[in-house]
Design a protein around this motif. Structure first.
Motif, PDB file in Angstrom:
ATOM      1  N   GLN A 178       0.853  -1.183   0.000  1.00 48.75           N
ATOM      2  CA  GLN A 178       0.000   0.000   0.000  1.00 48.75           C
ATOM      3  C   GLN A 178       0.893   1.239   0.000  1.00 48.75           C
ATOM      4  OE1 GLN A 178      -3.346  -0.461  -0.056  1.00 48.75           O
ATOM      5  NE2 GLN A 178      -3.683   1.729  -0.368  1.00 48.75           N
ATOM      6  N   CYS A 179       0.477   2.269  -0.682  1.00 53.55           N
ATOM      7  CA  CYS A 179       1.252   3.508  -0.730  1.00 53.55           C
ATOM      8  C   CYS A 179       1.643   3.943   0.680  1.00 53.55           C
ATOM      9  CB  CYS A 179       0.443   4.613  -1.405  1.00 53.55           C
ATOM     10  SG  CYS A 179       1.192   6.253  -1.280  1.00 53.55           S
ATOM     11  N   GLY A 182      -0.274   6.811   2.364  1.00 53.37           N
ATOM     12  CA  GLY A 182      -1.705   6.703   2.622  1.00 53.37           C
ATOM     13  C   GLY A 182      -2.577   6.876   1.398  1.00 53.37           C
ATOM     14  N   TYR A 183      -1.964   7.031   0.229  1.00 55.42           N
ATOM     15  CA  TYR A 183      -2.725   7.172  -1.009  1.00 55.42           C
ATOM     16  C   TYR A 183      -3.377   5.834  -1.343  1.00 55.42           C
ATOM     17  CZ  TYR A 183      -3.576   8.833  -5.809  1.00 55.42           C
ATOM     18  OH  TYR A 183      -4.150   9.229  -6.992  1.00 55.42           O
ATOM     19  N   ASP A 184      -4.589   5.859  -1.887  1.00 57.15           N
ATOM     20  CA  ASP A 184      -5.334   4.630  -2.165  1.00 57.15           C
ATOM     21  C   ASP A 184      -4.790   3.960  -3.424  1.00 57.15           C
ATOM     22  OD1 ASP A 184      -7.147   2.596  -2.071  1.00 57.15           O
ATOM     23  OD2 ASP A 184      -8.801   3.757  -2.937  1.00 57.15           O
ATOM     24  N   LYS A 185      -3.619   3.363  -3.290  1.00 59.70           N
ATOM     25  CA  LYS A 185      -2.977   2.713  -4.431  1.00 59.70           C
ATOM     26  C   LYS A 185      -2.006   1.653  -3.927  1.00 59.70           C
ATOM     27  CE  LYS A 185      -0.252   3.733  -8.595  1.00 59.70           C
ATOM     28  NZ  LYS A 185      -1.238   3.189  -9.548  1.00 59.70           N
ATOM     29  N   ARG A 186      -1.983   0.501  -4.616  1.00 60.60           N
ATOM     30  CA  ARG A 186      -1.034  -0.561  -4.301  1.00 60.60           C
ATOM     31  C   ARG A 186      -0.018  -0.651  -5.432  1.00 60.60           C
ATOM     32  NH1 ARG A 186      -2.148  -4.484  -0.663  1.00 60.60           N
ATOM     33  NH2 ARG A 186      -1.402  -6.175  -1.997  1.00 60.60           N
ATOM     34  N   TYR A 200       3.196  10.741  -6.499  1.00 64.87           N
ATOM     35  CA  TYR A 200       2.193  10.837  -5.443  1.00 64.87           C
ATOM     36  C   TYR A 200       1.783  12.289  -5.186  1.00 64.87           C
ATOM     37  CZ  TYR A 200       0.302  10.513  -0.702  1.00 64.87           C
ATOM     38  OH  TYR A 200      -0.489  10.610   0.403  1.00 64.87           O
TER      39      TYR A 200
END
Length: 288
Positions: A178-179, A182-186, A200
């Motif tokens: 996971q970023c 906390g960014y919603d991206k793997r 980011y």
């Protein structure tokens, strides 16, 4: 190539092929006699403190490689004329790309050599499985419980001991994470740094004007708009180093903002473009 003897009358690729063959033959022969040599050396040095046989196969193969390289260096350090040209670095890069394109040494062949070396030098079988089976059925049964298994991360070709899985997983570049911000991206571990630094949108940055502020990258324009007056004051102090009081510069900053009908001041996201806009506006104010 750079540290070994070449032949000015042969092409680099020919020299490289011969070196690869000689290297594989040399380190394979060294590995064949490694156990016997290690036992003899251990007995000879048992009374000498600090002298130990390497336990890690990587260290052992590194010694083999260093010894091989030393056999290819002649007394005067002569290298091929190809390596001594002015465009040496460019030619080396071209040569490396050529080897990759022509599959000079495919991964499968390197793995085969690595497996052979590992079996020869891994005394305590800490890094490979010594089990052998006569039929596929028993082999498949063993694979399900073997202590050495392929990494579960897609794209990773590593085979790891069960007791080392956690360490490998903690460093595997193919691990999906996971970023970190906390960014919603793997994304893959190997891409994390580049993502956080260049892509980011929430990566923290400092104010380019030097004020004591930090904020997400995506908020730079808003910050420059909200803190336009302090930024203007910093730039004006640089432009008018003498002859203007603090209050005069504050008044000038307010006049510039009012005179800026196109909003160019707020759009300047760094000190240099803001300085250029200020000088341009000052010239227009004087001319008007």
């Amino acid at each position: 190539m750079d540290g070994t003897t070449g032949d000015p009358f042969r092409s680099p690729s020919t020299v490289a092929v011969d070196l690869r063959r000689d290297m594989v033959d040399y380190i394979t022969q060294r590995s064949d006699s490694f156990i016997a040599d290690a036992l003899i050396e251990s007995e000879a040095n048992q009374d000498v403190p600090g002298v130990e046989v390497p336990d890690d196969p990587f260290d052992t193969v590194s010694i083999f490689m260093d010894d091989f390289a030393s056999t290819k260096r002649n007394i005067i350090g002569h290298v091929s004329g190809w390596l001594l040209t002015d465009s040496r670095n460019d030619k080396i890069d071209d040569f490396v790309q050529e080897m990759e394109a022509t599959k000079f040494w495919p991964l499968e062949r390197r793995e085969a050599v690595a497996e052979l070396l590992l079996k020869n030098i891994n005394l305590k079988t800490r890094f490979h499985c010594p089990e052998k089976y006569e039929n596929e059925e028993r082999l498949e049964d063993h694979k399900a419980q073997c202590s050495f298994r392929h990494c579960a991360n897609d794209g990773c070709r590593a085979r790891v001991s069960v007791r080392c899985v956690k360490d490998h997983d903690a460093a595997c570049v193919y691990k999906l994470l996971q970023c970190e911000q906390g960014y919603d991206k793997r994304l893959l571990r190997r891409d994390m740094d580049r993502h956080c630094i260049t892509i980011y949108p929430m990566r923290p940055i400092k104010c380019p004007f030097g004020c004591d502020s930090s904020f997400p990258d995506r908020d730079l324009e808003r910050h420059c708009t909200e803190f336009l007056q302090p930024h203007l004051l910093m730039v004006l102090k640089t432009i008018h180093k003498k002859g203007r009081s603090e209050q005069d510069l504050k008044d000038l900053a307010q006049k510039l903002e009012k005179f800026d009908g196109d909003g160019k001041l707020a759009k300047a996201l760094d000190a240099r473009p803001l300085t250029n806009v200020v000088k341009d506006l000052e010239a227009k104010m004087k001319g008007g």
